[in-house]
Design a protein around this motif. Structure first.
Motif, PDB file in Angstrom:
ATOM      1  N   LYS A  37      23.598  92.803 -32.933  1.00  0.00           N
ATOM      2  CA  LYS A  37      24.856  92.870 -32.158  1.00  0.00           C
ATOM      3  C   LYS A  37      25.310  91.457 -31.788  1.00  0.00           C
ATOM      4  O   LYS A  37      26.506  91.169 -31.758  1.00  0.00           O
ATOM      5  CB  LYS A  37      24.657  93.689 -30.875  1.00  0.00           C
ATOM      6  N   ILE A  38      24.344  90.591 -31.509  1.00  0.00           N
ATOM      7  CA  ILE A  38      24.702  89.200 -31.180  1.00  0.00           C
ATOM      8  C   ILE A  38      25.282  88.520 -32.424  1.00  0.00           C
ATOM      9  O   ILE A  38      26.313  87.857 -32.366  1.00  0.00           O
ATOM     10  CB  ILE A  38      23.456  88.440 -30.650  1.00  0.00           C
ATOM     11  N   ASN A  44      32.194  88.097 -36.053  1.00  0.00           N
ATOM     12  CA  ASN A  44      33.556  88.563 -35.753  1.00  0.00           C
ATOM     13  C   ASN A  44      34.493  87.459 -35.292  1.00  0.00           C
ATOM     14  O   ASN A  44      35.685  87.498 -35.555  1.00  0.00           O
ATOM     15  CB  ASN A  44      33.520  89.634 -34.655  1.00  0.00           C
ATOM     16  N   LYS A  45      33.945  86.506 -34.561  1.00  0.00           N
ATOM     17  CA  LYS A  45      34.849  85.463 -34.062  1.00  0.00           C
ATOM     18  C   LYS A  45      34.726  84.181 -34.886  1.00  0.00           C
ATOM     19  O   LYS A  45      35.199  83.124 -34.474  1.00  0.00           O
ATOM     20  CB  LYS A  45      34.612  85.201 -32.576  1.00  0.00           C
ATOM     21  N   ASP A  50      33.970  77.070 -34.051  1.00  0.00           N
ATOM     22  CA  ASP A  50      33.494  76.180 -35.112  1.00  0.00           C
ATOM     23  C   ASP A  50      32.173  76.661 -35.729  1.00  0.00           C
ATOM     24  O   ASP A  50      31.176  75.962 -35.656  1.00  0.00           O
ATOM     25  CB  ASP A  50      33.343  74.775 -34.523  1.00  0.00           C
ATOM     26  N   VAL A  51      32.169  77.868 -36.308  1.00  0.00           N
ATOM     27  CA  VAL A  51      30.927  78.322 -36.944  1.00  0.00           C
ATOM     28  C   VAL A  51      31.105  78.595 -38.440  1.00  0.00           C
ATOM     29  O   VAL A  51      30.196  79.077 -39.093  1.00  0.00           O
ATOM     30  CB  VAL A  51      30.312  79.581 -36.269  1.00  0.00           C
ATOM     31  N   ASN A 126      35.991  85.726 -45.170  1.00  0.00           N
ATOM     32  CA  ASN A 126      36.185  86.955 -44.395  1.00  0.00           C
ATOM     33  C   ASN A 126      35.882  88.227 -45.194  1.00  0.00           C
ATOM     34  O   ASN A 126      36.603  89.221 -45.115  1.00  0.00           O
ATOM     35  CB  ASN A 126      37.623  87.000 -43.850  1.00  0.00           C
ATOM     36  N   VAL A 127      34.838  88.143 -46.015  1.00  0.00           N
ATOM     37  CA  VAL A 127      34.392  89.317 -46.774  1.00  0.00           C
ATOM     38  C   VAL A 127      33.033  89.742 -46.215  1.00  0.00           C
ATOM     39  O   VAL A 127      32.278  88.904 -45.714  1.00  0.00           O
ATOM     40  CB  VAL A 127      34.303  88.978 -48.289  1.00  0.00           C
ATOM     41  N   SER A 128      32.714  91.034 -46.317  1.00  0.00           N
ATOM     42  CA  SER A 128      31.507  91.574 -45.674  1.00  0.00           C
ATOM     43  C   SER A 128      30.236  90.796 -46.001  1.00  0.00           C
ATOM     44  O   SER A 128      29.988  90.440 -47.161  1.00  0.00           O
ATOM     45  CB  SER A 128      31.282  93.011 -46.136  1.00  0.00           C
TER      46      SER A 128
END
Ligand code: AHM
Ligand code: MG
Length: 336
Positions: A37-38, A44-45, A50-51, A126-128
């Motif tokens: 979850k973390i 998600n963000k 900056d990741v 932004n792909v799974s």
């Protein structure tokens, strides 16, 4: 419980089905879910902070390490160490396994092998992506630190395995050898909720997933099988579709739901292909077999392979049993 069964609730219920269960494995699974979850929050963000991008380092596999790879690696390892049920972790991102030394975890009864962020070449677009984990009962003496032999067990010895897919929704799918269950993260309550009970893979499928950019480096038998997949539409009323995301978790997840085969064969110059036995092939094969499918390296069942080293790779063909059996007919004909 309010009409939904959370992962925690499900794990506790399942534990009581086994009278001698100590609860250690249940707690371990819950820690993995918490860490995921973390990681999900960070994935998600990813576009906002900056990741994204690379760290400038390469890992033991010689591949670029992305910032999210590192973050996921640290998060899972920290959570497993704090939990106390796991005495060591082998991660695709680390050269050696880590034996936990803290009093609280060194006596843990399990070890975990993990690919913290699978498909990381997809992060920046932004792909799974996903996480893959494999759990073994410790075989070394609990008096000392865990040893390599704890991680180098055959896949058939796994006590549990699972994956998390960070996709259009986030799902955790796992097995402890009694079927496969899938849970979707409800972000509004922060809980994985049972959404796919008793998952089974269709015996046959219409999707083949393989990086055909490598076609000319494939063994003849694989080329022949792919030609068969392409020609089917002309010869029968049942054409196959090619679908390749480039995240094993996402490709296998889709095939698990609608049927299909995932292939990463040996390549000219790379006889063992790319996918790692301990971190990726064993856990995914355990899940697919538990769902009624098959996994082979072309001649051996994946779960029967004796690992010689942690970062060992193997060719893999896994998915719907009829499709894998058909592919195997091409290998059995001899042109490897
Ligand atoms: P990774 O764990 O470094 O992300 O590598 C594994 C991934 C699989 O998820 C995926 O199926 C495969 O590598 C894609 O490789 P390729 O780009 O060679 O097709
Ligand atoms: Mg991977």
């Amino acid at each position: 419980m309010i009409g939904v069964q959370t992962l925690d609730e499900f794990i506790i219920r399942r534990q009581t089905d086994f009278p001698y269960a100590t609860g250690e494995l249940s707690r371990l699974l819950r820690n993995i879910a918490l860490a995921s979850k973390i990681v999900n929050r960070e994935v998600n963000k990813a576009g906002l902070v900056d990741v994204l991008g690379t760290t400038g380092f390469t890992n033991v596999q010689g591949e670029e390490v992305k910032k999210l790879d590192l973050l996921a690696n640290k998060t899972f390892i920290a959570s497993l160490e704090l939990g106390g049920q796991c005495c060591g972790v082998a991660s695709e991102e680390n050269e050696e396994f880590i034996a936990f030394e803290a009093e609280s975890s060194r006596k843990g009864g399990y070890v975990v092998a993990i690919d913290p962020l699978d498909g990381s070449s997809n992060i920046d677009v932004n792909v799974s992506v996903g996480t893959i984990f494999s759990i073994y009962r410790r075989v070394s003496s609990p008096e000392g630190l865990c040893k390599a032999e704890d991680f180098l067990q055959k896949g058939s010895e796994q006590a549990g395995a699972g994956y998390v897919i960070y996709g259009s929704s986030t799902m955790l799918v796992y097995t402890t050898g009694h079927g496969v269950n899938g849970f979707t993260l409800d972000p509004s309550i922060g809980e994985f909720c049972l959404s796919h009970p008793d998952m089974t893979i269709p015996q046959d499928g219409k999707t083949y997933s393989v990086n055909t950019g490598n076609f000319y480096d494939f063994p003849e038998s694989v080329k022949e099988y792919i030609k068969y997949c392409k020609e089917r539409g002309q010869q029968t009323n049942s054409p196959y579709s090619a679908r390749y995301i480039g995240s094993m978790v996402a490709d296998v997840h889709r095939n698990l739901i609608i049927g299909g085969i995932y292939i990463y064969p040996s390549l000219n110059g790379f006889p063992d292909g790319k996918i790692r036995l301990v971190y990726e092939c064993n856990p995914m094969s355990f899940i697919v077999e538990q769902a009624g499918g098959m996994a082979t390296d072309g001649s051996r069942r994946i779960l029967d392979i004796e690992p010689r080293e942690l970062h060992q790779r193997t060719p893999i063909f896994l998915g719907s049993s009829e499709m894998v059996s058909k592919a195997k007919e091409f290998f059995d004909k001899g042109t490897k």
